[in-house]
Design a protein around this motif. Structure first.
Motif, PDB file in Angstrom:
ATOM      1  N   THR A 134       0.860  -1.180   0.000  1.00 45.82           N
ATOM      2  CA  THR A 134       0.000   0.000   0.000  1.00 45.82           C
ATOM      3  C   THR A 134       0.895   1.229   0.000  1.00 45.82           C
ATOM      4  O   THR A 134       1.811   1.330   0.819  1.00 45.82           O
ATOM      5  CB  THR A 134      -0.925   0.013   1.236  1.00 45.82           C
ATOM      6  OG1 THR A 134      -1.758  -1.140   1.183  1.00 45.82           O
ATOM      7  CG2 THR A 134      -1.798   1.255   1.257  1.00 45.82           C
ATOM      8  N   VAL A 135       0.631   2.132  -0.934  1.00 50.75           N
ATOM      9  CA  VAL A 135       1.442   3.333  -1.079  1.00 50.75           C
ATOM     10  C   VAL A 135       0.538   4.558  -1.047  1.00 50.75           C
ATOM     11  O   VAL A 135      -0.416   4.629  -1.831  1.00 50.75           O
ATOM     12  CB  VAL A 135       2.235   3.296  -2.416  1.00 50.75           C
ATOM     13  CG1 VAL A 135       3.004   4.586  -2.633  1.00 50.75           C
ATOM     14  CG2 VAL A 135       3.171   2.103  -2.454  1.00 50.75           C
ATOM     15  N   PRO A 136       0.820   5.515  -0.158  1.00 51.00           N
ATOM     16  CA  PRO A 136       0.066   6.776  -0.204  1.00 51.00           C
ATOM     17  C   PRO A 136       0.284   7.430  -1.563  1.00 51.00           C
ATOM     18  O   PRO A 136       1.410   7.495  -2.058  1.00 51.00           O
ATOM     19  CB  PRO A 136       0.690   7.613   0.917  1.00 51.00           C
ATOM     20  CG  PRO A 136       1.386   6.629   1.799  1.00 51.00           C
ATOM     21  CD  PRO A 136       1.812   5.497   0.898  1.00 51.00           C
ATOM     22  N   ALA A 137      -0.793   7.882  -2.179  1.00 51.08           N
ATOM     23  CA  ALA A 137      -0.696   8.352  -3.567  1.00 51.08           C
ATOM     24  C   ALA A 137      -1.188   9.783  -3.743  1.00 51.08           C
ATOM     25  O   ALA A 137      -1.714  10.130  -4.787  1.00 51.08           O
ATOM     26  CB  ALA A 137      -1.455   7.404  -4.482  1.00 51.08           C
ATOM     27  N   ASP A 138      -1.005  10.613  -2.717  1.00 54.19           N
ATOM     28  CA  ASP A 138      -1.470  11.989  -2.815  1.00 54.19           C
ATOM     29  C   ASP A 138      -0.426  12.945  -3.369  1.00 54.19           C
ATOM     30  O   ASP A 138      -0.714  14.099  -3.611  1.00 54.19           O
ATOM     31  CB  ASP A 138      -1.947  12.484  -1.438  1.00 54.19           C
ATOM     32  CG  ASP A 138      -3.250  11.829  -1.033  1.00 54.19           C
ATOM     33  OD1 ASP A 138      -4.078  11.542  -1.908  1.00 54.19           O
ATOM     34  OD2 ASP A 138      -3.430  11.597   0.184  1.00 54.19           O
ATOM     35  N   GLY A 139       0.779  12.488  -3.577  1.00 53.27           N
ATOM     36  CA  GLY A 139       1.852  13.352  -4.061  1.00 53.27           C
ATOM     37  C   GLY A 139       1.924  13.415  -5.576  1.00 53.27           C
ATOM     38  O   GLY A 139       1.058  12.910  -6.289  1.00 53.27           O
TER      39      GLY A 139
END
Length: 167
Positions: A134-139
């Protein structure tokens, strides 16, 4: 995102939404209008099943593909066999910027922001259920692709036996 990750890994990219459109001979928005969501979802399930068994590279799934129980089972089997299933965990603000208020997205008709929030809430637990990464993808896209690659690298160099293996 899939394109960036595929390029950096020097692997082919396959997008199941493109497969669905090729099979139907028309855009997804027209499939929804002409044939209905159920017909689209059937095409989507078939596209994912085929791609998981025939594609050797990065596979991008449509956002709603995760809703199908058989698709989740196939993704689980893929992960159990050592494949990586990446969940790009995006917040509402970023999703809204990426998707916009695109009227070509049939499931966002009416109040797009509220619809998007509802879709994200309904799908998140399913993504978490099957994801091995799972990777935060807000960037920025490049930063997210870097984070995906870092997580995949860490996963490969992680334990090779025991309860954490393949997780």
């Amino acid at each position: 995102m899939g394109r960036l990750v595929a390029e950096r890994l020097a692997l082919p990219l396959r997008d199941t939404d493109a497969d669905v459109e090729a099979t139907a001979g028309k855009p997804i928005s027209e499939i929804f209008v002409d044939d209905g969501e159920a017909a689209f979802r059937a095409l989507e399930r078939a596209a994912v099943a085929t791609a998981l068994t025939t594609h050797d590279g990065v596979l991008a799934l449509g956002g709603g593909a995760i809703l199908a129980e058989d698709t989740r089972a196939r993704l689980g089997e893929y992960a159990d066999a050592g494949g990586a299933v990446v969940f790009l965990d995006v917040g509402l603000a970023s999703a809204t910027r990426r998707v916009g208020f695109n009227r070509d997205r049939p499931l966002l008709l009416g109040n797009p922001r509220a619809q998007l929030m509802q879709l994200m809430d309904a799908r998140r637990s399913f993504y978490l259920e099957v994801a091995t990464v799972t990777v935060p993808a807000d960037g920025a896209a490049d930063d997210v692709a870097d984070a995906v690659l870092a997580e995949l690298t860490a996963r490969q160099s992680g334990p090779t036996s025991g309860p954490e293996a393949g997780a």
